[in-house]
Design an enzyme around this catalytic site. Structure first.
Site, short mmCIF file in Angstrom:
data_model
loop_
_atom_site.label_atom_id
_atom_site.label_comp_id
_atom_site.label_asym_id
_atom_site.label_seq_id
_atom_site.Cartn_x
_atom_site.Cartn_y
_atom_site.Cartn_z
N HIS A 191 0.82 -1.21 0.00
CA HIS A 191 0.00 0.00 0.00
C HIS A 191 0.86 1.27 0.00
CE1 HIS A 191 -3.87 -2.11 1.65
NE2 HIS A 191 -3.56 -2.44 0.41
N GLU B 279 0.84 3.96 1.84
CA GLU B 279 1.32 4.47 3.13
C GLU B 279 2.57 3.72 3.56
OE1 GLU B 279 -1.68 3.29 2.21
OE2 GLU B 279 -3.17 3.74 3.74
N CYS C 185 -5.66 1.24 5.82
CA CYS C 185 -6.15 -0.06 6.29
C CYS C 185 -5.49 -0.41 7.63
CB CYS C 185 -5.87 -1.15 5.25
SG CYS C 185 -4.13 -1.64 5.17
N CYS D 225 -1.61 -0.88 7.39
CA CYS D 225 -0.88 0.39 7.30
C CYS D 225 -0.96 1.15 8.61
CB CYS D 225 -1.41 1.23 6.15
SG CYS D 225 -0.94 0.53 4.55
#
Ligand SMILES: [Zn+2]
Length: 159
Positions: A77, A79, A103, A106
């Protein structure tokens, strides 16, 4: 003495703009998310978008969402990529701008990296177990998060 320009972009527009631009680098056909990490004094420290780890070809790994072999096994992801891309030392007290609410995975990385503020744009998965767990952890860890307030400004950049 002349007056300064008045229509310059705000810090929030600037950093969310960079997060949005970073997301445009993603090869994912369904989801493009971008993130931008900034210091307390508004210096850009890192950027990221969702994608495959280095060395894993965008043309050889799957981008489909279901089936036995799918993108979830391989992609990182935005992040986490932004956190991992930073090589400057500590992210303590930094601020993360991200186009989609982080999420739960993260959120763990954000907390452990020492990031204290999350500014997000979209929160369309707010009802999912992942985002509920994410908020539970961010709350417990004292990470402040707030929704980016869109200004309605449209910026066109000729490239
Ligand atoms: Zn995530």
């Amino acid at each position: 003495m002349g007056d300064k320009r008045k229509d310059y972009i705000s810090w929030d527009e600037y950093f969310m703009g960079i997060a949005t631009l970073s997301g445009m680098r993603s090869k994912d056909p369904n989801t493009q998310v971008g993130a931008c990490i900034v210091s307390q004094d508004n210096k850009i420290l890192s950027m990221g978008y969702n994608g495959l780890p280095r060395g894993c070809s965008d043309d050889e790994f799957p981008w489909n969402r279901d089936g036995e072999d799918n993108k979830y096994f391989y992609t990182t992801h935005s992040e986490l990529n932004a956190i991992l891309n930073y090589r400057g030392g500590s992210l303590d007290n930094a601020k993360l701008y991200v186009t989609l609410f982080p999420c739960n995975e993260c959120a763990k990385a954000i907390i452990q990296a020492g990031i204290k503020t999350v500014v997000y744009d979209c929160d369309k998965y707010a009802d999912t177990a992942s985002v509920i767990a994410s908020k539970r952890m961010l709350n417990a860890a004292g990470v402040r998060y707030y929704k980016y307030e869109r200004t309605g400004r449209t910026i066109t950049i000729e490239l």
